[in-house]
Scaffold this motif. Structure first.
Motif, PDB file in Angstrom:
ATOM      1  N   LYS A 100      37.390  33.213  46.395  1.00  0.00           N
ATOM      2  CA  LYS A 100      37.564  32.486  47.664  1.00  0.00           C
ATOM      3  C   LYS A 100      36.364  32.661  48.582  1.00  0.00           C
ATOM      4  N   THR A 101      35.762  33.835  48.547  1.00  0.00           N
ATOM      5  CA  THR A 101      34.625  34.116  49.430  1.00  0.00           C
ATOM      6  C   THR A 101      33.293  33.902  48.725  1.00  0.00           C
ATOM      7  N   ARG A 145      43.752  41.092  39.506  1.00  0.00           N
ATOM      8  CA  ARG A 145      43.762  39.630  39.622  1.00  0.00           C
ATOM      9  C   ARG A 145      43.625  39.188  41.070  1.00  0.00           C
ATOM     10  N   LYS A 146      44.256  39.919  41.955  1.00  0.00           N
ATOM     11  CA  LYS A 146      44.155  39.590  43.385  1.00  0.00           C
ATOM     12  C   LYS A 146      42.715  39.757  43.859  1.00  0.00           C
ATOM     13  N   ALA A 147      42.052  40.816  43.394  1.00  0.00           N
ATOM     14  CA  ALA A 147      40.657  41.034  43.775  1.00  0.00           C
ATOM     15  C   ALA A 147      39.763  39.915  43.251  1.00  0.00           C
ATOM     16  N   ILE A 194      28.671  27.963  43.548  1.00  0.00           N
ATOM     17  CA  ILE A 194      29.431  28.233  42.330  1.00  0.00           C
ATOM     18  C   ILE A 194      30.322  27.027  42.052  1.00  0.00           C
ATOM     19  N   ASP A 195      30.089  26.391  40.919  1.00  0.00           N
ATOM     20  CA  ASP A 195      30.886  25.210  40.585  1.00  0.00           C
ATOM     21  C   ASP A 195      32.190  25.614  39.907  1.00  0.00           C
TER      22      ASP A 195
END
Length: 126
Positions: free
Chosen positions: A72-73, A64-66, A78-79
């Protein structure tokens, strides 16, 4: 499922295999002359299977963190709807770690607890 989970899946498989073998050893000890010590051997599969469940949960959190870091990056085109779909797919892949942990640790945990209980009863009676 192993591919989606990554390295935690291999650790779950290793712990589950070790827990299965040690649970069988504890059950075999119940039928031997040294059955009063079987409860000590039965602690090993219980601990290994419990650790396997923990590694599965760790794999879910890492997955999930990945996903969150990737979103974020992500490029700005990407909507929100696409990000929601990507998050759902990523979380589903991360959940495979829990599935692997459950499948590799449930039976060894049961057998270990069974051997532990019977071993403690035998020890108490002796």
């Amino acid at each position: 499922a192993v591919r989606e989970c990554g390295w935690p899946a291999y650790l779950c498989l290793l712990l589950g295999g070790f827990a299965s073998l040690s649970a069988l050893a504890a059950l075999v000890m119940l039928g031997s002359k040294d059955r009063r010590r079987a409860w000590q051997v039965a602690l090993v599969p219980v601990l290994a299977a419990t650790l396997g469940f923990g590694v599965g949960s760790l794999g879910v959190q890492l997955g999930r963190k990945a996903v969150e870091e990737a979103l974020k990056t992500a490029p700005s085109h990407i909507d929100a709807e696409m990000a929601k779909e990507l998050r759902a797919k990523g979380y589903a892949e991360a959940a495979q770690c829990r599935v692997i942990a459950e499948k590799t640790s449930a039976i060894p945990l049961f057998l270990g607890l069974l051997a532990l209980g019977v071993g403690l009863l035998i020890r108490k009676q002796a």
